[in-house]
Scaffold this active site. Structure first.
Site, PDB file in Angstrom:
ATOM      1  N   SER A  27       0.833  -1.192   0.000  1.00  0.00           N
ATOM      2  CA  SER A  27       0.000   0.000   0.000  1.00  0.00           C
ATOM      3  C   SER A  27       0.875   1.253   0.000  1.00  0.00           C
ATOM      4  CB  SER A  27      -0.945  -0.059   1.205  1.00  0.00           C
ATOM      5  OG  SER A  27      -1.947   0.912   1.125  1.00  0.00           O
ATOM      6  N   HIS A  64      -2.058  -0.928  -4.742  1.00  0.00           N
ATOM      7  CA  HIS A  64      -3.511  -0.898  -4.958  1.00  0.00           C
ATOM      8  C   HIS A  64      -3.983   0.549  -4.934  1.00  0.00           C
ATOM      9  CE1 HIS A  64      -4.881  -0.792  -0.431  1.00  0.00           C
ATOM     10  NE2 HIS A  64      -3.781  -0.106  -0.627  1.00  0.00           N
TER      11      HIS A  64
END
Length: 261
Positions: free
Chosen positions: A106, A129
């Site tokens: 992330s 993501h």
């Protein structure tokens, strides 16, 4: 009902321990080591009390160093804190060597992109993501939230593209972000998101399984075998990180519970 606010962060105690550690390298006087282990957090009890500003203070105190060695093992966390830290490291005049000890997921993967050289052991991973949040509001307000998320995602997108160069197209990257993609060291190297693939690091295979609950595409190999033997000191560090993360989560649930009572 007022306009909803983005909640791209975790909450915690008023005087939390830092998620990073900085120190001068023991064997080289002009180098410094930075360790980012655990959740990247933001505690906005007032406008000046943010971990990004504290990170900058610690970075400035290192003085005139020529090399920064950044070691990462993090499942991610606050988007805004992570982007601020990425930009601080990019602006720093020192050479930045990034070592993904186990996982850069992330926003931690965005911080990793600040490295002039990114090193990944073969059994480490990079996860990318799109940012997400939770919100309440009417249809107009929720559409604005989606637009805000798109703009925030653009900052991370540019960080990946700047590092990847011509090894990754914008279309390919967007598809990977949409799908929540877990990249091995070899795959990260293929897409230009890693510069050097190193031999397997035993410590790099040790990942806190609690983070698996946050994401939807965790590789089965990590679920089946999340860790190998590590040192007692490392185990103690990871246990402390896990305990702090659980405390933060409990506090978050208390806040959210109060919102709906």
């Amino acid at each position: 009902m007022g306009r909803p606010k983005l909640n791209l962060q975790f909450f915690g105690e008023k005087n939390p321990k830092k998620f990073w550690d900085m120190k001068m390298s023991s064997d080289k006087s002009n180098e410094a080591d930075i360790f980012i282990y655990g959740d990247i957090t933001s505690y906005r009890w007032n406008e000046s009390d943010t971990t990004a500003s504290s990170f900058k203070g610690d970075l400035d105190q290192l003085g005139d160093v020529s090399t920064l060695n950044l070691y990462i093992n993090s499942p991610g966390g606050s988007v805004f804190e992570g982007i601020a830290i990425h930009n601080m490291l990019k602006r720093h005049k020192a050479k930045v060597n990034v070592h993904v000890d186990a996982l850069a997921a992330s926003i931690a993967s965005v911080i990793a992109m600040a490295g002039d050289t990114i090193y990944m052991p073969k059994n480490s991973m990079l996860m990318i993501h799109n940012p997400w949040t939770f919100a309440i509001g009417n249809a107009t307000e929720l559409r604005k939230q989606a637009d805000d998320l798109d703009r925030i995602a653009g900052s991370a997108f540019q960080s990946y593209m700047q590092k990847a160069g011509d090894k990754l197209t914008e279309e390919k990257l967007q598809g990977m972000l949409d799908a929540e993609t877990w990249l091995s060291a070899d795959q990260a190297f293929e897409f230009g998101l890693c510069d050097v693939v190193e031999s397997e690091n035993q410590m790099a295979a040790s990942i806190n399984s609690d983070l698996f609950q946050r994401y939807k595409n965790v590789p089965q190999s990590l679920i089946d075998n999340p860790k190998t033997t590590i040192s007692a000191d490392e185990m103690a560090l990871r246990q402390r990180i896990a305990d702090e993360a659980k405390a933060n989560q409990a506090y978050l649930e208390t806040i959210l519970g109060g919102m709906y009572k």
